[in-house]
Structures are given as structure tokens and as C-alpha cells.
Write a protein that holds these residues in place. Sequence first.
Motif, PDB file in Angstrom:
ATOM      1  N   CYS A  78       0.837  -1.199   0.000  1.00 44.47           N
ATOM      2  CA  CYS A  78       0.000   0.000   0.000  1.00 44.47           C
ATOM      3  C   CYS A  78       0.873   1.252   0.000  1.00 44.47           C
ATOM      4  N   ARG A  79       1.875   1.268   0.847  1.00 46.88           N
ATOM      5  CA  ARG A  79       2.778   2.411   0.885  1.00 46.88           C
ATOM      6  C   ARG A  79       3.503   2.583  -0.451  1.00 46.88           C
ATOM      7  N   ALA A  80       3.954   1.474  -1.025  1.00 45.41           N
ATOM      8  CA  ALA A  80       4.732   1.538  -2.262  1.00 45.41           C
ATOM      9  C   ALA A  80       3.892   2.015  -3.433  1.00 45.41           C
ATOM     10  N   VAL A  81       2.682   1.463  -3.585  1.00 45.03           N
ATOM     11  CA  VAL A  81       1.866   1.842  -4.743  1.00 45.03           C
ATOM     12  C   VAL A  81       1.386   3.281  -4.609  1.00 45.03           C
ATOM     13  N   CYS A  82       1.132   3.741  -3.397  1.00 44.18           N
ATOM     14  CA  CYS A  82       0.727   5.132  -3.233  1.00 44.18           C
ATOM     15  C   CYS A  82       1.881   6.077  -3.577  1.00 44.18           C
ATOM     16  N   GLU A  83       3.070   5.761  -3.130  1.00 45.04           N
ATOM     17  CA  GLU A  83       4.222   6.596  -3.490  1.00 45.04           C
ATOM     18  C   GLU A  83       4.439   6.596  -4.998  1.00 45.04           C
ATOM     19  N   TRP A  84       4.377   5.419  -5.617  1.00 38.51           N
ATOM     20  CA  TRP A  84       4.548   5.309  -7.072  1.00 38.51           C
ATOM     21  C   TRP A  84       3.469   6.091  -7.814  1.00 38.51           C
ATOM     22  N   THR A  85       2.253   6.076  -7.290  1.00 35.97           N
ATOM     23  CA  THR A  85       1.135   6.741  -7.945  1.00 35.97           C
ATOM     24  C   THR A  85       1.201   8.249  -7.796  1.00 35.97           C
ATOM     25  N   GLY A  86       1.894   8.738  -6.737  1.00 32.12           N
ATOM     26  CA  GLY A  86       1.974  10.168  -6.490  1.00 32.12           C
ATOM     27  C   GLY A  86       1.112  10.618  -5.336  1.00 32.12           C
ATOM     28  N   ILE A  87       0.830   9.685  -4.415  1.00 29.38           N
ATOM     29  CA  ILE A  87      -0.014   9.972  -3.254  1.00 29.38           C
ATOM     30  C   ILE A  87       0.856   9.954  -2.001  1.00 29.38           C
ATOM     31  N   LYS A  88       0.769  11.012  -1.197  1.00 23.71           N
ATOM     32  CA  LYS A  88       1.507  11.071   0.054  1.00 23.71           C
ATOM     33  C   LYS A  88       0.629  10.553   1.188  1.00 23.71           C
ATOM     34  N   LEU A  89       1.187   9.660   1.989  1.00 31.25           N
ATOM     35  CA  LEU A  89       0.455   9.068   3.108  1.00 31.25           C
ATOM     36  C   LEU A  89       1.191   9.301   4.412  1.00 31.25           C
ATOM     37  N   THR A  90       0.468   9.654   5.458  1.00 34.95           N
ATOM     38  CA  THR A  90       1.032   9.594   6.799  1.00 34.95           C
ATOM     39  C   THR A  90       1.016   8.134   7.253  1.00 34.95           C
ATOM     40  N   ASP A  91       1.702   7.851   8.357  1.00 30.50           N
ATOM     41  CA  ASP A  91       1.694   6.479   8.877  1.00 30.50           C
ATOM     42  C   ASP A  91       0.271   6.034   9.201  1.00 30.50           C
ATOM     43  N   HIS A  92      -0.506   6.938   9.812  1.00 33.42           N
ATOM     44  CA  HIS A  92      -1.895   6.597  10.148  1.00 33.42           C
ATOM     45  C   HIS A  92      -2.697   6.316   8.885  1.00 33.42           C
ATOM     46  N   GLU A  93      -2.525   7.155   7.861  1.00 35.05           N
ATOM     47  CA  GLU A  93      -3.254   6.951   6.613  1.00 35.05           C
ATOM     48  C   GLU A  93      -2.856   5.639   5.947  1.00 35.05           C
ATOM     49  N   ALA A  94      -1.580   5.296   6.006  1.00 30.84           N
ATOM     50  CA  ALA A  94      -1.124   4.042   5.403  1.00 30.84           C
ATOM     51  C   ALA A  94      -1.797   2.850   6.068  1.00 30.84           C
ATOM     52  N   GLU A  95      -1.890   2.881   7.381  1.00 34.73           N
ATOM     53  CA  GLU A  95      -2.549   1.793   8.096  1.00 34.73           C
ATOM     54  C   GLU A  95      -4.037   1.740   7.760  1.00 34.73           C
TER      55      GLU A  95
END
Length: 415
Positions: free
Chosen positions: A142-159
Motif C-alpha cells: 500500500c505504501r509503495a503503490v501510493c508513493e509510485w502513484t503520487g499519493i503522500k500518506l502519513t503512517d496513520h493513513e497508510a494503516e
Amino acid sequence: MTEIPRDRTFDCTLALLGNGYRFISQRCERNGADAFRTRMLMRPAVCVTGESAAEMFYHPDRFTRKRAMPPNTLMSLQDIGSVQSLDGAAHRHRKQMFMSLMTPESIQRHGEIFERIWRSALTEWSAKDSVTLHYAVEELLCRAVCEWTGIKLTDHEAEQRTREFSAMIDGAGAIGPRNWKGLTLRRRTERWARKLIEDVRHAPLSRQVRSPLETIALFRDENGEVLSTEVAGVELLNILRPTVAVARFITFAALALHNYPQYRDKLRDGGEPWRQMFTMEVRRFYPFFPLVAGNALETFEWQDYRIEKGTWVMLDMHGINHDARIWGDPHDFRPERFENWPGNPNAPVPQGAGDFASGHRCPGEWITEELIRRALHMLVSGMQYDVPAQNLSIDMSRLPAIPESRFIISNARSA
């Protein structure tokens, strides 16, 4: 024309739920043919298996996915307005949007992000008594695909996003609470995705080369119109959610390494060729999704059978991956079978068959392979770990299937 055999069970819905992945192949064998007629949910259906069935089913413009899946499954996996629900020129035009993201450079970048995040997670894993690999890898993906897609996530959002995507995937083949949970969480995820689309459309492009998020938000359909915010959000999720689903393949890859340890040295010393062969065999051997369904758009002939326009057809994906006519000893795990493999668009079919550009084959298949290869590199060369006693059985009636324990590791540390 030969009459398609009719299964003696009046309605096979309960039989499908009971037999899961093996349902169509077992019934085809019982009926002595690659096809049989039955009812599912009290609706007439034709179930088919075999390499030629895959070629038939994925012939361009022969089937539509509209009204081909139960509504709860559709809402969990694709949703209304997605590329899989389109046909003809509209489908091909939308499909090109996804294919444009699958360049070798883009796929490699996705893999590099995933491996970097995995290496970083090892510090946290090493401080724990044990880690449930399946759940941990879902978050890494989830973290990897969001970064690749151009989406920034906080730790809480990633979970939070990981929980939502995981529930959608896990509930897709279920009836009852597991499915309801996925659908409930999806509503929250869709609101988040629509907000991302709206933010991109109200902001200048950040760079010359568009991110996948920007590509989807600014894509124009065959009429020159941008997608509605709702549909663009659905298509964004159709990149994010399937990538998190790759955790199942990676969990099965870890299980294969545990069950067939003789391949560890080959993977370590043989490099990329062996990782690719092992990846292909994991995707062939282990259960992913059991079948795919479509409604015939035309009347045509196949194997001396007549398929009438409007027929609801179910293709046996798992059975094709275990068809002895194709593989020989299909229930043996042997990556060597893919050595010097010339390629076959109709077998194996863990993510569909046929042509990527013109048909409904999953455009993310190359990313799936890249992520599994990266995971194998980490499991074999990038880290060390122990596998404690646990229940690693796979319930083949559970859709989608997963080892009961989700593969627990202990004493995880960098190699």
C-alpha cells in the motif's frame, strides 16, 4: 452442433461455495467435457475450462463483463463505470490509459520503491517477537503503490488505507459479514480517492511527466471529456487495490520457499532467470481468483458447441492453471517448467488471458511479477527469518484463499 452437457445438480450455487477453486474442473471431469450447463443463483450458466476456453473467452469484443458478476463482488473489486465494465472502442481507449503506466521504467521504479520500503521495515520487524507476513506485506505494498502513484500518506493513513484495501480483497468472494465489511470500508476509500482526483484537477502539474494519479485525473475519454470524479476515483482504486492484492502471491511465494527449500540456493545463485521462473510457478500453482464471468455479445461456435448471444459463461481460471493437458504433473511445484518457456497468452491465467491492449487481461500483470520477484530477493537474500510452527493449510473453498496463519515469521533481521 454437439449439445453442451447439463450438470445433474439443478442449481450449483452451493456447490461452488463448497468446492471453491476446484468446482468447475471437477464438474467438467464428471461430465466428460470442457463445458457444462447449470444454474448459478437460479440463472442459467455455462461453465468452461481448458486452454481453448481461455482463448475463446478472451477473444476481443466477444463477451461483456456487464451484469456478469454478483453485485457485491462487482462493488468490491471493480465498481460501476470502471474499465472492466466497458466494451469495444470505449474499453480499448480507457485501457490505453492503464497501459501507458506500464512502461519498463515505471515498473522498475515501482519495484525499487517496494524493495526500499521493505528494507526500511526490517528495523521494526526485528524488534518484534513475530510478524504476520501477509498483513505486513499488504501495508508495504500500500505504501509503495501510493508513493509510485503520487499519493503522500502519513503512517496513520497508510494503516487505514491498508485495512480498507485488504477488506475489499478479502470480502470479494464472500457472502455475508466479510463482504459487508469490505463494502462498508470501500465507501470511505472512495471518498478519499475522489478528493485526490479533485485536488489534482485544481492544482498545476508538479512536473513535466505526469504521475499515475495525474494521468487518471486528467485522462479524457473517447469523446474528449474528462472522467467524472466518481469514475476517476474508481479507476484510481483499480490501481491501488489490486497492487495490495499481490500480498497473496507474495505470501504464497514465502510458503513455497518454506515447503520447497531446495530452491533457495537456486534463487540466490541463479539471479533474475530463476526468480522469474519461480514467480511464474507461484502464480500458476497457488489459488488467486477461481473464475471470471462474462455475457456473450454474439452467437458463436466453440469446440463444436454453440454459444448463444446472452449466455452467461464462467471461465475456470484455477482449473486451467492445473490442467494436466497443458502442464503435466500440474499438482507438483516445479519452477523448471518455465525454463525456456516461449510464452502462452492463454495459460497460465491467474490474471486473465489474451492480448493486454485489446482484451480484458489485467494490465497490472507485469507489475505483479516485478513485485513478486522483488519479494523473493528480499526473502532469500535480503533478510533472515525463522518460521515457527503454525497452521499453513489452505482452505480451497475460501474465496479468495490464503494460508490459515497468513504465514508468521519470527527473528526477522537483515541478511
